[in-house]
Design a protein around this motif. Sequence first.
Motif, PDB file in Angstrom:
ATOM      1  N   GLY A   1      15.199   2.356  11.990  1.00  0.00           N
ATOM      2  CA  GLY A   1      14.746   2.837  13.292  1.00  0.00           C
ATOM      3  C   GLY A   1      15.787   3.666  14.003  1.00  0.00           C
ATOM      4  O   GLY A   1      16.995   3.479  13.806  1.00  0.00           O
ATOM      5  N   SER A   2      15.304   4.599  14.842  1.00  0.00           N
ATOM      6  CA  SER A   2      16.210   5.466  15.604  1.00  0.00           C
ATOM      7  C   SER A   2      15.604   5.782  16.968  1.00  0.00           C
ATOM      8  O   SER A   2      14.381   5.935  17.090  1.00  0.00           O
ATOM      9  CB  SER A   2      16.447   6.774  14.838  1.00  0.00           C
ATOM     10  N   PRO A   3      16.444   5.915  18.004  1.00  0.00           N
ATOM     11  CA  PRO A   3      15.942   6.349  19.312  1.00  0.00           C
ATOM     12  C   PRO A   3      15.627   7.844  19.354  1.00  0.00           C
ATOM     13  O   PRO A   3      15.046   8.319  20.324  1.00  0.00           O
ATOM     14  CB  PRO A   3      17.093   5.996  20.257  1.00  0.00           C
ATOM     15  N   ASP A   4      16.034   8.576  18.319  1.00  0.00           N
ATOM     16  CA  ASP A   4      15.759  10.009  18.233  1.00  0.00           C
ATOM     17  C   ASP A   4      14.363  10.224  17.640  1.00  0.00           C
ATOM     18  O   ASP A   4      14.119   9.843  16.494  1.00  0.00           O
ATOM     19  CB  ASP A   4      16.810  10.686  17.352  1.00  0.00           C
ATOM     20  N   PRO A   5      13.428  10.842  18.382  1.00  0.00           N
ATOM     21  CA  PRO A   5      12.067  11.030  17.863  1.00  0.00           C
ATOM     22  C   PRO A   5      12.009  11.889  16.606  1.00  0.00           C
ATOM     23  O   PRO A   5      11.036  11.805  15.847  1.00  0.00           O
ATOM     24  CB  PRO A   5      11.333  11.714  19.031  1.00  0.00           C
ATOM     25  N   GLN A   6      13.034  12.714  16.370  1.00  0.00           N
ATOM     26  CA  GLN A   6      13.028  13.623  15.231  1.00  0.00           C
ATOM     27  C   GLN A   6      13.811  13.085  14.030  1.00  0.00           C
ATOM     28  O   GLN A   6      13.829  13.727  12.983  1.00  0.00           O
ATOM     29  CB  GLN A   6      13.617  14.978  15.649  1.00  0.00           C
ATOM     30  N   ARG A   7      14.460  11.932  14.169  1.00  0.00           N
ATOM     31  CA  ARG A   7      15.303  11.436  13.069  1.00  0.00           C
ATOM     32  C   ARG A   7      14.470  11.172  11.813  1.00  0.00           C
ATOM     33  O   ARG A   7      14.852  11.547  10.704  1.00  0.00           O
ATOM     34  CB  ARG A   7      16.030  10.170  13.504  1.00  0.00           C
ATOM     35  N   PHE A   8      13.336  10.516  11.977  1.00  0.00           N
ATOM     36  CA  PHE A   8      12.442  10.245  10.849  1.00  0.00           C
ATOM     37  C   PHE A   8      11.107  10.932  11.127  1.00  0.00           C
ATOM     38  O   PHE A   8      10.138  10.306  11.548  1.00  0.00           O
ATOM     39  CB  PHE A   8      12.266   8.747  10.645  1.00  0.00           C
ATOM     40  N   ASP A   9      11.116  12.234  10.882  1.00  0.00           N
ATOM     41  CA  ASP A   9       9.940  13.047  11.163  1.00  0.00           C
ATOM     42  C   ASP A   9       8.939  12.965  10.014  1.00  0.00           C
ATOM     43  O   ASP A   9       9.321  12.836   8.853  1.00  0.00           O
ATOM     44  CB  ASP A   9      10.372  14.502  11.377  1.00  0.00           C
ATOM     45  N   ALA A  10       7.647  13.062  10.342  1.00  0.00           N
ATOM     46  CA  ALA A  10       6.606  12.937   9.325  1.00  0.00           C
ATOM     47  C   ALA A  10       6.659  14.047   8.285  1.00  0.00           C
ATOM     48  O   ALA A  10       6.120  13.895   7.180  1.00  0.00           O
ATOM     49  CB  ALA A  10       5.232  12.918   9.999  1.00  0.00           C
ATOM     50  N   THR A  11       7.313  15.169   8.608  1.00  0.00           N
ATOM     51  CA  THR A  11       7.353  16.305   7.679  1.00  0.00           C
ATOM     52  C   THR A  11       8.609  16.306   6.808  1.00  0.00           C
ATOM     53  O   THR A  11       8.758  17.185   5.965  1.00  0.00           O
ATOM     54  CB  THR A  11       7.283  17.630   8.455  1.00  0.00           C
TER      55      THR A  11
ATOM     56  N   SER B   1       0.812  -1.220   0.000  1.00  0.00           N
ATOM     57  CA  SER B   1       0.000   0.000   0.000  1.00  0.00           C
ATOM     58  C   SER B   1       0.844   1.267   0.000  1.00  0.00           C
ATOM     59  O   SER B   1       0.340   2.355  -0.302  1.00  0.00           O
ATOM     60  CB  SER B   1      -0.924   0.017   1.219  1.00  0.00           C
ATOM     61  N   LEU B   2       2.131   1.144   0.347  1.00  0.00           N
ATOM     62  CA  LEU B   2       3.011   2.313   0.401  1.00  0.00           C
ATOM     63  C   LEU B   2       3.528   2.647  -0.998  1.00  0.00           C
ATOM     64  O   LEU B   2       4.149   1.814  -1.638  1.00  0.00           O
ATOM     65  CB  LEU B   2       4.198   2.049   1.336  1.00  0.00           C
ATOM     66  N   THR B   3       3.269   3.854  -1.438  1.00  0.00           N
ATOM     67  CA  THR B   3       3.825   4.316  -2.714  1.00  0.00           C
ATOM     68  C   THR B   3       4.910   5.358  -2.488  1.00  0.00           C
ATOM     69  O   THR B   3       5.402   5.977  -3.439  1.00  0.00           O
ATOM     70  CB  THR B   3       2.716   4.907  -3.614  1.00  0.00           C
ATOM     71  N   SER B   4       5.282   5.545  -1.244  1.00  0.00           N
ATOM     72  CA  SER B   4       6.400   6.407  -0.862  1.00  0.00           C
ATOM     73  C   SER B   4       6.840   5.969   0.524  1.00  0.00           C
ATOM     74  O   SER B   4       6.068   5.328   1.248  1.00  0.00           O
ATOM     75  CB  SER B   4       6.009   7.886  -0.864  1.00  0.00           C
ATOM     76  N   PRO B   5       8.071   6.281   0.926  1.00  0.00           N
ATOM     77  CA  PRO B   5       8.509   5.893   2.269  1.00  0.00           C
ATOM     78  C   PRO B   5       7.640   6.530   3.351  1.00  0.00           C
ATOM     79  O   PRO B   5       7.245   7.686   3.240  1.00  0.00           O
ATOM     80  CB  PRO B   5       9.940   6.434   2.326  1.00  0.00           C
ATOM     81  N   PHE B   6       7.361   5.755   4.382  1.00  0.00           N
ATOM     82  CA  PHE B   6       6.643   6.277   5.548  1.00  0.00           C
ATOM     83  C   PHE B   6       7.666   6.710   6.576  1.00  0.00           C
ATOM     84  O   PHE B   6       8.578   5.958   6.923  1.00  0.00           O
ATOM     85  CB  PHE B   6       5.726   5.214   6.152  1.00  0.00           C
ATOM     86  N   CYS B   7       7.511   7.916   7.097  1.00  0.00           N
ATOM     87  CA  CYS B   7       8.369   8.425   8.166  1.00  0.00           C
ATOM     88  C   CYS B   7       7.486   8.940   9.290  1.00  0.00           C
ATOM     89  O   CYS B   7       6.509   9.652   9.038  1.00  0.00           O
ATOM     90  CB  CYS B   7       9.266   9.554   7.665  1.00  0.00           C
TER      91      CYS B   7
END
Length: 229
Positions: A198-208, A148-154
């Motif tokens: 995966g990262s322990p940093d909440p901002q490493r893979f931000d939705a924006t 269902s993903l047509t782009s990476p999910f962050c």
Amino acid sequence: MTSSSSIPPITEDDIAEYLANTPGFFERHAEVLASVTIASPHGARAVSLQERQAEMLREKIKGLELRIMDMVRHSNENATIAQKIHHWACTLARVADPLGLPQAVADGIRAQFDVPQAALRVWGVAPQHQGAAFAQDASEDARAFASSLTSPFCGPNLGFEPTAWLPQAGEVQSLALLPLREGAIDSTTPAFGLLVLGSPDPQRFDATMGTEFLARIAELASAALARLR
């Protein structure tokens, strides 16, 4: 005869329009330009119009210099990323045994792009690879989600099933999910795997965050891992 009281008063806009359309005014009345003073934005003192224009020009130049510095910085960052992608792609191309590709993909991402954790699963593999660890533990729901993903999910770790594939899943605060499929990542072709970062940093893979770089990673990984099918 029209009464003078019926004539509308001259407005600031009228004056501005007149001056804009009469460029020779200040040439004929230079003393007016020299006598005009306005408040300085850097204090309570009054400055001449010429001085205020010079201040505005300096501020504009400073703004342009900052933009140029940002452009140079982004250019250097992009060049560094391009070099890392090239090195990673060359490493994958040198893997002779297809069974070594999943580990090479994950190790390369961790080493080249400073990603703390990476894991993947591949399904629909050739019979000789079906017993490998990378071909296990992907449920039908996980496979459907990948397709269902047509782009990476962050975004934040919301308890997605694929997060459990990571070696220290409990430490993950943000993650990226990259579908693996033949062709472009944004196609509707069913995915044959999923790459999890995966990262322990909440901002490493931000939705924006932008995902173009991650999309290129997914396409290169897909091209390499297609040898397992």
